[in-house]
Design an enzyme around this catalytic site. Structure first.
Site, PDB file in Angstrom:
ATOM      1  N   CYS A  85       0.804  -1.226   0.000  1.00 43.27           N
ATOM      2  CA  CYS A  85       0.000   0.000   0.000  1.00 43.27           C
ATOM      3  C   CYS A  85       0.836   1.275   0.000  1.00 43.27           C
ATOM      4  O   CYS A  85       0.446   2.264  -0.621  1.00 43.27           O
ATOM      5  CB  CYS A  85      -0.990  -0.014   1.158  1.00 43.27           C
ATOM      6  SG  CYS A  85      -0.273  -0.189   2.797  1.00 43.27           S
ATOM      7  N   HIS A 123      -2.561   0.275   7.186  1.00 45.25           N
ATOM      8  CA  HIS A 123      -2.902   0.401   5.768  1.00 45.25           C
ATOM      9  C   HIS A 123      -2.908   1.890   5.438  1.00 45.25           C
ATOM     10  O   HIS A 123      -3.201   2.723   6.300  1.00 45.25           O
ATOM     11  CB  HIS A 123      -4.283  -0.215   5.507  1.00 45.25           C
ATOM     12  CG  HIS A 123      -4.735  -0.139   4.088  1.00 45.25           C
ATOM     13  ND1 HIS A 123      -3.967  -0.573   3.033  1.00 45.25           N
ATOM     14  CD2 HIS A 123      -5.902   0.319   3.537  1.00 45.25           C
ATOM     15  CE1 HIS A 123      -4.623  -0.384   1.900  1.00 45.25           C
ATOM     16  NE2 HIS A 123      -5.795   0.161   2.177  1.00 45.25           N
ATOM     17  N   SER A 142      -4.587  -3.031  -2.059  1.00 42.28           N
ATOM     18  CA  SER A 142      -4.806  -3.833  -0.858  1.00 42.28           C
ATOM     19  C   SER A 142      -5.057  -5.267  -1.268  1.00 42.28           C
ATOM     20  O   SER A 142      -5.362  -5.551  -2.430  1.00 42.28           O
ATOM     21  CB  SER A 142      -6.015  -3.294  -0.073  1.00 42.28           C
ATOM     22  OG  SER A 142      -6.361  -4.148   0.991  1.00 42.28           O
TER      23      SER A 142
END
Length: 200
Positions: A85, A123, A142
């Protein structure tokens, strides 16, 4: 409606240095309406595939000047390997350089979640705001499709973040809960900027 007007001087320099990846990118998305532009950028990021290995193939240090982060992104386009990410956010920054004559706002958004084993996960995506329409969206990658690209379809940053949080909640059997969301400051469009990106 705003259209993509070409990349910055940095990516033009990257063309000469890297043999043309930024030029090919411009040919792919040049003059598309902003909605289609975002889709093409998301497709390009997703085409690199998610890196399921434990390590990284590129320098992912965030404590570097924007110019160095853009150089890493140009290197990813030149020598593509699977990414995580953070590299997707680096690419998002490069792909949106100069978008809308530099009016597009780009904000890093980090999520901290906790799994059922009490392990912490992180994330990050790149939220984008188009001032001409007032809409928000995001670029990213992702393992889960609903935690990456979001089209320019959200009326506010709060609505965009709520959609991500709902995606965490709806992940049946995944067992993750969001414990913190951090939003950085808008990222400069000046590719020669030697200051750091404010990530949170």
């Amino acid at each position: 409606m705003m259209a993509f007007k070409g990349c910055s001087d940095y990516t033009q320099h990257a063309d000469a240095k890297l043999g043309g990846p930024a030029e090919r990118l411009r040919q792919l998305i040049h003059k598309l309406p902003v909605q289609e532009d975002g889709v093409k950028q998301a497709e390009l990021i997703s085409s690199l595939q998610y890196n399921h290995a434990h390590g990284y193939y590129y320098d992912v240090s965030k404590a570097r000047p924007l110019s160095a982060i853009l150089a890493t992104a140009a290197g990813i386009l030149s020598d593509p390997l699977p990414i995580k990410c953070i590299e997707a956010v680096f690419l998002g920054l490069l792909l949106t350089q100069g978008w809308g004559q530099g009016e597009l706002q780009r904000l890093p958004v980090g999520f901290k979640s906790m799994g059922p084993n009490r392990q912490v996960y992180r994330h990050i995506v790149l939220a984008v705001h188009d001032p001409s329409s007032g809409l928000f969206g995001a670029l990213g990658i992702s393992r889960r499709a609903n935690l990456m690209y979001k089209p320019l379809a959200f009326d506010s940053l709060a609505a965009l973040l709520a959609d991500y949080q709902e995606a965490y909640r709806q992940a049946a059997g995944w067992g993750h809960s969001v414990v913190k969301v951090r939003v950085g400051l808008p990222v400069e469009h000046d590719a020669s900027y030697t200051g750091p990106v404010c990530w949170r």
